[in-house]
Design a protein around this motif. Structure first.
Motif, PDB file in Angstrom:
ATOM      1  N   UNK A   1      -0.420   2.805  -1.699  1.00 48.83           N
ATOM      2  CA  UNK A   1      -0.001   3.417  -0.427  1.00 48.83           C
ATOM      3  C   UNK A   1      -0.458   2.865   0.782  1.00 48.83           C
ATOM      4  N   UNK A   2      -1.593   2.332   0.859  1.00 50.86           N
ATOM      5  CA  UNK A   2      -2.039   1.505   1.888  1.00 50.86           C
ATOM      6  C   UNK A   2      -1.367   0.260   2.360  1.00 50.86           C
ATOM      7  N   UNK A   3      -0.973  -0.313   1.372  1.00 46.28           N
ATOM      8  CA  UNK A   3      -0.186  -1.700   1.435  1.00 46.28           C
ATOM      9  C   UNK A   3       1.277  -1.338   1.954  1.00 46.28           C
ATOM     10  N   UNK A   4       1.778  -0.227   1.435  1.00 46.96           N
ATOM     11  CA  UNK A   4       3.021  -0.176   1.784  1.00 46.96           C
ATOM     12  C   UNK A   4       3.290   0.315   3.317  1.00 46.96           C
ATOM     13  N   UNK A   5       2.242   1.227   3.794  1.00 49.00           N
ATOM     14  CA  UNK A   5       2.281   1.680   5.250  1.00 49.00           C
ATOM     15  C   UNK A   5       2.013   0.393   5.997  1.00 49.00           C
ATOM     16  N   UNK A   6       1.145  -0.537   5.613  1.00 48.51           N
ATOM     17  CA  UNK A   6       1.058  -1.831   6.392  1.00 48.51           C
ATOM     18  C   UNK A   6       2.306  -2.551   6.420  1.00 48.51           C
ATOM     19  N   UNK A   7       3.047  -2.638   5.457  1.00 48.12           N
ATOM     20  CA  UNK A   7       4.328  -3.505   5.418  1.00 48.12           C
ATOM     21  C   UNK A   7       5.458  -2.712   6.288  1.00 48.12           C
ATOM     22  N   UNK A   8       5.306  -1.664   6.372  1.00 51.77           N
ATOM     23  CA  UNK A   8       6.258  -0.749   6.941  1.00 51.77           C
ATOM     24  C   UNK A   8       6.024  -0.594   8.679  1.00 51.77           C
ATOM     25  N   UNK A   9       4.856  -1.003   9.097  1.00 51.25           N
ATOM     26  CA  UNK A   9       4.480  -0.937  10.415  1.00 51.25           C
ATOM     27  C   UNK A   9       5.493  -1.678  11.372  1.00 51.25           C
ATOM     28  N   UNK A  10       5.690  -3.006  11.087  1.00 48.22           N
ATOM     29  CA  UNK A  10       6.349  -3.951  11.959  1.00 48.22           C
ATOM     30  C   UNK A  10       7.962  -3.278  11.912  1.00 48.22           C
ATOM     31  N   UNK A  11       8.594  -2.724  10.857  1.00 54.64           N
ATOM     32  CA  UNK A  11       9.762  -2.317  10.651  1.00 54.64           C
ATOM     33  C   UNK A  11       9.775  -1.124  11.745  1.00 54.64           C
ATOM     34  N   UNK A  12       8.657  -0.104  11.905  1.00 55.50           N
ATOM     35  CA  UNK A  12       8.861   0.983  12.566  1.00 55.50           C
ATOM     36  C   UNK A  12       8.868   0.589  14.056  1.00 55.50           C
ATOM     37  N   UNK A  13       8.479  -0.602  14.434  1.00 55.65           N
ATOM     38  CA  UNK A  13       8.657  -0.858  15.855  1.00 55.65           C
ATOM     39  C   UNK A  13       9.944  -1.212  16.142  1.00 55.65           C
ATOM     40  N   UNK A  14      10.799  -2.018  15.091  1.00 58.77           N
ATOM     41  CA  UNK A  14      12.113  -2.434  15.387  1.00 58.77           C
ATOM     42  C   UNK A  14      12.869  -0.896  15.565  1.00 58.77           C
TER      43      UNK A  14
END
Length: 258
Positions: free
Chosen positions: A1-14
């Motif tokens: 879950x921690x890894x998934x959240x980290x990978x999604x952070x840049x996408x949330x900026x876009x």
């Protein structure tokens, strides 16, 4: 879950940046657009140096005076990879009149979206390889440092999302469609990050090479596309100040949290 959240952070900026088209009536002010493009460039350059190239060299310490070789080879390969994509993928830069890449029947809107998608591939790779290094237990990388990189890229993805969606809307594309194009241009980041993690897990000894590869790919985008767009029409003061701010913020994030 921690890894998934980290990978999604840049996408949330876009995603957040693209959503600006739903709430703002006018296009971005040209000066603000230059500042934001400069800011994105500064973040990417600082991330390439502190988060990618320096760790790549430090991880190759066993090679002594040849410790630079994996980083140099990976850097050159990253440049070559993005150069190839730039020549193959049909895309159109902001303010550009002539499409680049292979000939296609794509609309101007689609090619603008592909240009930003091209930017996002190396950013996703960078986040993926740093998280892979942190999860593998590398002494040169930490989860906090990986989150710092993801946060820095998310910060610069916000203006990128706005810069791609808002001009589309001003050129006649509906707001919802422009928003969708902006979001879709960013979804490639978590995909590229996940693929990079899979590759890194399979060839963990190649981590220094992959770090430098991501750095080369990101710097290609900065020099080939972001800086020329930010400095177009001869007025580069805003872009220069934006670059300095982005570089400083990313450097602080990486050093403080890495």
């Amino acid at each position: 879950m921690t890894l998934f959240m980290g990978l999604m952070i840049p996408f949330l900026g876009t995603f957040a940046g693209a959503s600006c088209v739903l709430f703002m009536r006018n296009n971005l002010n040209p000066l603000l657009e230059k500042i934001l493009l400069g800011f994105a460039s500064g973040v990417m350059v600082a991330a390439s140096v502190w988060s990618l190239l320096i760790p790549a060299i430090e991880m190759s310490g066993q090679y002594g005076e040849w410790a630079f070789v994996p980083a140099a080879v990976g850097f050159a390969a990253g440049i070559a990879f993005l150069y190839g994509l730039d020549k193959l993928i049909p895309h159109l830069h902001l303010g550009g009149a002539k499409p680049e890449g292979m000939r296609s029947g794509l609309t101007k809107t689609a090619m603008l979206a592909l240009a930003v998608t091209l930017h996002n591939i190396p950013e996703g790779m960078a986040v993926g390889v740093v998280f892979a290094g942190a999860v593998s237990g590398s002494q040169e990388m930490t989860i906090a440092g990986a989150y710092a990189l993801a946060a820095g890229i998310a910060i610069q993805n916000f203006p990128e999302g706005a810069i791609i969606s808002m001009p589309m809307q001003s050129n006649g594309t509906g707001k919802k469609k422009a928003f969708a194009y902006g979001v879709l241009s960013g979804i490639v980041e978590p995909i590229a990050a996940f693929v990079t993690i899979l590759v890194t897990g399979a060839i963990e000894k190649a981590l220094p090479f992959l770090l430098a590869f991501a750095a080369g790919a990101m710097l290609f985008v900065v020099v080939e596309e972001l800086i020329p767009e930010a400095s177009a029409n001869g007025d580069s003061d805003g872009a220069t100040l934006g670059f300095a701010a982005g570089f400083l913020i990313m450097m602080v994030l990486d050093v403080a949290l890495g």
